[in-house]
Design a protein around this motif. Sequence first.
Motif, PDB file in Angstrom:
ATOM      1  N   LEU A 127       0.863  -1.127   0.192  1.00 30.22           N
ATOM      2  CA  LEU A 127       0.002   0.175  -0.023  1.00 30.22           C
ATOM      3  C   LEU A 127       0.905   1.505  -0.195  1.00 30.22           C
ATOM      4  O   LEU A 127       0.579   2.186  -0.555  1.00 30.22           O
ATOM      5  CB  LEU A 127      -0.877   0.104   1.291  1.00 30.22           C
ATOM      6  CG  LEU A 127      -1.863  -1.123   1.217  1.00 30.22           C
ATOM      7  CD1 LEU A 127      -2.915  -0.953   2.385  1.00 30.22           C
ATOM      8  CD2 LEU A 127      -2.925  -1.084   0.206  1.00 30.22           C
ATOM      9  N   LEU A 131       0.393   3.972  -2.955  1.00 29.44           N
ATOM     10  CA  LEU A 131      -0.363   4.963  -2.611  1.00 29.44           C
ATOM     11  C   LEU A 131       0.658   6.348  -2.434  1.00 29.44           C
ATOM     12  O   LEU A 131       0.467   7.423  -2.513  1.00 29.44           O
ATOM     13  CB  LEU A 131      -0.906   5.092  -1.254  1.00 29.44           C
ATOM     14  CG  LEU A 131      -2.321   4.004  -1.253  1.00 29.44           C
ATOM     15  CD1 LEU A 131      -2.657   3.843   0.182  1.00 29.44           C
ATOM     16  CD2 LEU A 131      -3.372   4.275  -2.300  1.00 29.44           C
ATOM     17  N   ARG A 164      -7.971  -1.942   7.009  1.00 28.74           N
ATOM     18  CA  ARG A 164      -8.301  -0.557   7.498  1.00 28.74           C
ATOM     19  C   ARG A 164      -7.174  -0.022   7.998  1.00 28.74           C
ATOM     20  O   ARG A 164      -6.291  -0.741   8.913  1.00 28.74           O
ATOM     21  CB  ARG A 164      -9.505  -0.534   8.544  1.00 28.74           C
ATOM     22  CG  ARG A 164      -9.765   0.992   8.808  1.00 28.74           C
ATOM     23  CD  ARG A 164     -10.829   0.830  10.106  1.00 28.74           C
ATOM     24  NE  ARG A 164     -11.976   0.551   9.345  1.00 28.74           N
ATOM     25  CZ  ARG A 164     -13.056  -0.105  10.109  1.00 28.74           C
ATOM     26  NH1 ARG A 164     -12.971  -0.132  11.403  1.00 28.74           N
ATOM     27  NH2 ARG A 164     -14.270  -0.336   9.470  1.00 28.74           N
ATOM     28  N   THR A 165      -6.671   0.955   7.664  1.00 20.36           N
ATOM     29  CA  THR A 165      -5.435   1.718   8.206  1.00 20.36           C
ATOM     30  C   THR A 165      -5.716   2.540   9.432  1.00 20.36           C
ATOM     31  O   THR A 165      -6.927   2.693   9.729  1.00 20.36           O
ATOM     32  CB  THR A 165      -4.745   2.633   7.130  1.00 20.36           C
ATOM     33  OG1 THR A 165      -5.694   3.460   6.752  1.00 20.36           O
ATOM     34  CG2 THR A 165      -4.090   1.902   6.052  1.00 20.36           C
ATOM     35  N   SER A 169      -9.205   4.782   6.714  1.00 19.24           N
ATOM     36  CA  SER A 169      -9.367   4.282   5.457  1.00 19.24           C
ATOM     37  C   SER A 169      -9.674   2.818   5.246  1.00 19.24           C
ATOM     38  O   SER A 169      -8.595   2.235   5.935  1.00 19.24           O
ATOM     39  CB  SER A 169      -7.971   4.944   4.399  1.00 19.24           C
ATOM     40  OG  SER A 169      -7.918   6.247   4.805  1.00 19.24           O
ATOM     41  N   GLU A 170     -10.165   2.505   4.370  1.00 19.76           N
ATOM     42  CA  GLU A 170     -10.602   1.136   4.124  1.00 19.76           C
ATOM     43  C   GLU A 170     -10.272   0.772   2.696  1.00 19.76           C
ATOM     44  O   GLU A 170     -10.056   1.641   1.732  1.00 19.76           O
ATOM     45  CB  GLU A 170     -12.029   0.703   4.097  1.00 19.76           C
ATOM     46  CG  GLU A 170     -12.646   0.811   5.392  1.00 19.76           C
ATOM     47  CD  GLU A 170     -13.965   0.500   5.639  1.00 19.76           C
ATOM     48  OE1 GLU A 170     -14.615  -0.251   4.700  1.00 19.76           O
ATOM     49  OE2 GLU A 170     -14.660   0.512   6.894  1.00 19.76           O
ATOM     50  N   PHE A 171      -9.428  -0.572   2.697  1.00 23.76           N
ATOM     51  CA  PHE A 171      -8.900  -0.988   1.499  1.00 23.76           C
ATOM     52  C   PHE A 171      -9.442  -2.349   0.973  1.00 23.76           C
ATOM     53  O   PHE A 171      -9.323  -3.132   1.619  1.00 23.76           O
ATOM     54  CB  PHE A 171      -7.421  -1.235   1.357  1.00 23.76           C
ATOM     55  CG  PHE A 171      -6.835   0.073   1.829  1.00 23.76           C
ATOM     56  CD1 PHE A 171      -6.178   0.871   0.643  1.00 23.76           C
ATOM     57  CD2 PHE A 171      -6.576   0.510   2.881  1.00 23.76           C
ATOM     58  CE1 PHE A 171      -5.651   2.041   0.620  1.00 23.76           C
ATOM     59  CE2 PHE A 171      -6.063   1.953   3.115  1.00 23.76           C
ATOM     60  CZ  PHE A 171      -5.496   2.695   2.124  1.00 23.76           C
ATOM     61  N   VAL A 173      -9.107  -5.421  -1.583  1.00 26.30           N
ATOM     62  CA  VAL A 173      -7.958  -5.719  -2.342  1.00 26.30           C
ATOM     63  C   VAL A 173      -8.145  -6.944  -3.110  1.00 26.30           C
ATOM     64  O   VAL A 173      -8.727  -8.108  -2.249  1.00 26.30           O
ATOM     65  CB  VAL A 173      -6.850  -6.018  -1.602  1.00 26.30           C
ATOM     66  CG1 VAL A 173      -5.530  -6.195  -2.422  1.00 26.30           C
ATOM     67  CG2 VAL A 173      -6.356  -4.583  -0.804  1.00 26.30           C
ATOM     68  N   VAL A 213     -12.488   4.937   0.905  1.00 25.13           N
ATOM     69  CA  VAL A 213     -12.591   3.723   0.533  1.00 25.13           C
ATOM     70  C   VAL A 213     -11.567   3.587  -0.865  1.00 25.13           C
ATOM     71  O   VAL A 213     -12.069   4.218  -1.643  1.00 25.13           O
ATOM     72  CB  VAL A 213     -13.830   3.303   0.260  1.00 25.13           C
ATOM     73  CG1 VAL A 213     -13.945   1.851  -0.149  1.00 25.13           C
ATOM     74  CG2 VAL A 213     -14.835   3.205   1.621  1.00 25.13           C
ATOM     75  N   TYR A 214     -10.919   2.506  -1.032  1.00 28.28           N
ATOM     76  CA  TYR A 214     -10.118   2.412  -2.132  1.00 28.28           C
ATOM     77  C   TYR A 214     -10.217   0.967  -2.549  1.00 28.28           C
ATOM     78  O   TYR A 214     -10.221  -0.010  -1.774  1.00 28.28           O
ATOM     79  CB  TYR A 214      -8.471   2.594  -1.583  1.00 28.28           C
ATOM     80  CG  TYR A 214      -8.041   3.959  -1.006  1.00 28.28           C
ATOM     81  CD1 TYR A 214      -7.376   4.660  -2.214  1.00 28.28           C
ATOM     82  CD2 TYR A 214      -8.174   4.151   0.279  1.00 28.28           C
ATOM     83  CE1 TYR A 214      -7.035   6.168  -1.787  1.00 28.28           C
ATOM     84  CE2 TYR A 214      -7.786   5.521   0.624  1.00 28.28           C
ATOM     85  CZ  TYR A 214      -7.344   6.318  -0.282  1.00 28.28           C
ATOM     86  OH  TYR A 214      -6.816   7.460   0.014  1.00 28.28           O
ATOM     87  N   ILE A 216      -8.539  -1.976  -4.790  1.00 31.30           N
ATOM     88  CA  ILE A 216      -7.259  -2.331  -5.682  1.00 31.30           C
ATOM     89  C   ILE A 216      -7.497  -3.707  -6.299  1.00 31.30           C
ATOM     90  O   ILE A 216      -7.910  -4.632  -5.410  1.00 31.30           O
ATOM     91  CB  ILE A 216      -6.200  -2.160  -4.586  1.00 31.30           C
ATOM     92  CG1 ILE A 216      -5.981  -0.987  -3.766  1.00 31.30           C
ATOM     93  CG2 ILE A 216      -4.874  -2.794  -5.306  1.00 31.30           C
ATOM     94  CD1 ILE A 216      -5.085  -1.066  -2.769  1.00 31.30           C
ATOM     95  N   THR A 233      -5.530   4.507 -12.539  1.00 33.77           N
ATOM     96  CA  THR A 233      -6.140   5.126 -11.389  1.00 33.77           C
ATOM     97  C   THR A 233      -7.478   5.982 -11.610  1.00 33.77           C
ATOM     98  O   THR A 233      -7.592   6.762 -12.442  1.00 33.77           O
ATOM     99  CB  THR A 233      -5.150   6.061 -10.819  1.00 33.77           C
ATOM    100  OG1 THR A 233      -3.805   5.595 -10.475  1.00 33.77           O
ATOM    101  CG2 THR A 233      -5.541   6.745  -9.193  1.00 33.77           C
TER     102      THR A 233
END
Length: 378
Positions: A127, A131, A164-165, A169-171, A173, A213-214, A216, A233
Amino acid sequence: MINRSVSDLSQIIINSKEKFSNSLILDKIIIGQKIGKIANYCQFKHQRGKFIDLALKYGQNIGITFRECFFHVIIWKFQIFCLFLQQNTPIKLVAMDRKPQNRYINPLTDYGFKKIFGDKEVMTAFLTDLLQPKVPIEDITFLDKELDGMLEYDRGVVYDLLCRTTDGSEFIVEMQNRSQNHFSDRILFYLSRSFSNQEEKGDTEWDYHLRPVYGIFFLNFHLRGFKPLSLRTVQLKVEETGEVFSDKLKVFTLELSDYRKMKEEDCKTQIDYWLYNITNLETMNTNIPFQSQQPIFGKVGNIAELVHMTAEERKKYNISIDSYRTNLSVMKNERAEGIAEGERKATLANALSLKLNGVPVDIIAKSLGLSIEEVENL
């Protein structure tokens, strides 16, 4: 019945070190297999224990450890070698060509992908490289990968990995091996569901403040309808000015297909290093490259090595690899069918054009490999 005595075998052992040192370098595993053949197939009765001792000593003389010898004595059953002894012919060992075993798991499989990127350090490093955040990612937490619908009859979603970081922020993947219709819509659905689950139910003062929210998505294909691009992107922007409308939603698609044809020296960016290793890991038999540029690849190698897997993990991986190969086979057939269908449509279009220009039906049929009925029905 083997005609050679234990004393004869002792002499073979005495001479073995010199014989093998002067011969073509032999595969130690195959030699060990021959040793096992002696012990398992021998017809010695009260001398069987002595025979096994001699076989072990034989292996030690040619550079095989006691443990390797013992393993082969127990496991392997070789009958041809005993026939050599029975016929009193010189022992000739031939190194066999064997297909090299894979060293690493395939990260394109469901199990392999989750095993590698399910590691907190690996995911954090990835990540960070993707990012390039202004503030370092301090920590991540893996969340329940299944989100239920808002109502009992709503459709839920299941992600490959969801984390989640520390900033909230949520990812999402995911690894995708098969192209599918409405894939971009599916991405929007996934991210929308993640946003809707942030609602503070029962909180009348909730003001719609959302966490980023990302999405990937690793793609083992080129995204249909778009120009091939290794890293794409996607973000909400104002069309007229190019201004970012919201920085809370961002999508990354990472296409792997081109990395199969690339060489290590073709990789220039951090993302290139990741995508090259993910795409080609299963075929590597050496240490994973680019560890000087990204040290975490050393840990990726340790996680991915097959020898570190338990029997239960290997069972799950085998199921996953079977599913992966099935998907590839289906994709290959779909492409072949699509090509054939496209060629047929082109042939029919040509036939119709010739027919409208007055070319006789029988000539069209013969020239294009169609039946007269097919041409007449156009």
